[in-house]
Design a protein around this motif. Structure first.
Motif, mmCIF file in Angstrom:
data_model
loop_
_atom_site.group_PDB
_atom_site.id
_atom_site.type_symbol
_atom_site.label_atom_id
_atom_site.label_comp_id
_atom_site.label_asym_id
_atom_site.label_seq_id
_atom_site.Cartn_x
_atom_site.Cartn_y
_atom_site.Cartn_z
ATOM 1 N N ALA A 188 41.860 -25.699 33.016
ATOM 2 C CA ALA A 188 40.774 -26.118 32.120
ATOM 3 C C ALA A 188 39.455 -25.685 32.750
ATOM 4 N N ILE A 189 38.613 -25.045 31.947
ATOM 5 C CA ILE A 189 37.312 -24.573 32.440
ATOM 6 C C ILE A 189 36.229 -25.351 31.715
ATOM 7 N N MET A 190 35.404 -26.052 32.475
ATOM 8 C CA MET A 190 34.413 -26.938 31.857
ATOM 9 C C MET A 190 33.070 -26.830 32.575
ATOM 10 N N GLY A 191 32.036 -27.239 31.862
ATOM 11 C CA GLY A 191 30.728 -27.395 32.481
ATOM 12 C C GLY A 191 30.529 -28.847 32.876
ATOM 13 N N ASP A 192 29.382 -29.141 33.509
ATOM 14 C CA ASP A 192 29.156 -30.521 33.973
ATOM 15 C C ASP A 192 28.966 -31.485 32.806
ATOM 16 N N GLY A 193 28.229 -31.071 31.780
ATOM 17 C CA GLY A 193 28.053 -31.947 30.620
ATOM 18 C C GLY A 193 29.371 -32.155 29.897
ATOM 19 N N PHE A 207 43.552 -30.919 25.463
ATOM 20 C CA PHE A 207 44.371 -29.795 24.988
ATOM 21 C C PHE A 207 45.253 -29.282 26.130
ATOM 22 N N ALA A 208 44.683 -29.177 27.311
ATOM 23 C CA ALA A 208 45.453 -28.695 28.468
ATOM 24 C C ALA A 208 46.630 -29.624 28.758
ATOM 25 N N THR A 209 46.415 -30.926 28.602
ATOM 26 C CA THR A 209 47.494 -31.907 28.841
ATOM 27 C C THR A 209 48.651 -31.675 27.876
ATOM 28 N N GLY A 210 48.317 -31.503 26.606
ATOM 29 C CA GLY A 210 49.360 -31.280 25.596
ATOM 30 C C GLY A 210 50.167 -30.024 25.885
ATOM 31 N N ILE A 211 49.473 -28.978 26.282
ATOM 32 C CA ILE A 211 50.162 -27.709 26.583
ATOM 33 C C ILE A 211 51.094 -27.880 27.775
#
Ligand code: SF4
Length: 280
Positions: free
Chosen positions: A96-101, A81-85
């Protein structure tokens, strides 16, 4: 002087939505959120210049609490999604905010290729070594031998290093902090958001509820104390033997290099294609 927590809360929280938050008391996610807000304050960016995209997991809730352009997307897909934006509007500062999983299992392929393409994005990866929200299953960063709900007799797989993976895959900027080193975390996020190209900040965090308790590491304070003791700076690590680095966490900037940036290269391709069409 850094802005007070009251000032950050007043300026950036969605006061009338989504509160109280779902995070367990003492969770490192709140420390990372504070670090992100301090970095944004120092960068003096307007709220509308920023997009936060997250996937699924405890960390995925962060954008829902904050008053920026935000997307809470599907599991492992925050970077897509971040790429498209970013391609649609390169002027936006996209995080982009993500966890390890989220970032390294179902989203692992996206992480590798975002780094390889050198997309002009920032990825903040909160690494607490477990799937917290879904009940404590092991993730790609769960240490060998750990107890989780899917490895009750000990985990038999080996963890990989998110930051070193990002360096190898070609990201322009890669750094690591822990939630104990909150001031370092916000400096690294600030650097990452200013860096042209793909920037990854891995922040080692505590899930004392699903990981710490099960592995007898302790509560939130004890986990943060352990991070303090395990951390060595990049500079110090360079002077240490490999065996001395066992069990340590290297913090600081691991890579900072100037490489062609995907969105800039894409713009050049469009200009070349347009010129070729006009000639024909
Ligand atoms: S389950 Fe773990 S990661 Fe999730 S909010 Fe609680 S402490 Fe944080």
């Amino acid at each position: 002087m850094p802005p007070s927590i009251q000032a950050l809360t007043h300026t950036y929280f969605r006061h009338n939505k989504r509160f109280p938050h779902v995070w367990c008391p003492g969770c490192g996610n709140g420390i990372v959120m504070g670090a992100l807000l301090r970095a944004i304050t120092r960068l003096e960016l307007e709220k509308d210049e920023i997009v936060l995209a997250s996937g699924i997991g405890c960390s995925g809730r962060m954008p829902t609490y904050l008053d920026f352009n935000t997307l809470h997307t599907t599991h492992g897909r925050a970077l897509t999604f971040a790429t498209g934006i970013k391609l649609a509007n390169p002027a936006l500062n996209v995080v982009a905010i993500m966890g390890d999983g989220d970032a390294t299992a179902i989203g692992g392929n996206h992480l590798i290729h975002a780094a390889r393409r050198n997309l002009n994005l920032t990825a903040i990866i909160i690494n607490n070594s477990i799937y917290g929200m879904t009940g404590g299953q092991y993730s790609p960063t769960t240490p060998f031998g750990s107890t989780t709900t899917t490895s009750v007799y000990g985990h038999i797989e080996h963890a990989f290093s998110i930051a070193e993976l990002a360096v190898t895959a070609g990201a322009s900027f890669v750094a690591r902090s822990t939630v104990y080193h909150a001031a370092l975390a916000d400096q690294l996020i600030e650097q990452a958001m200013m860096k042209p190209g793909f920037a990854v900040v891995e922040i080692i965090s505590n899930c004392h509820v699903q990981y710490g308790r099960r592995n007898k590491i302790g509560n939130a304070v004890e986990m943060l104390t352990a991070f303090k003791e395990q951390a060595v700076t990049v500079k110090k690590a360079a002077t240490m033997e490999q065996k001395e680095l066992q069990g340590k966490v290297t913090i600081g900037v691991l890579a900072d290099r100037d490489l062609p940036v995907s969105t800039d290269e894409y713009k050049k391709i469009r200009e070349r294609a347009r010129a070729a069409q006009e000639e024909s």
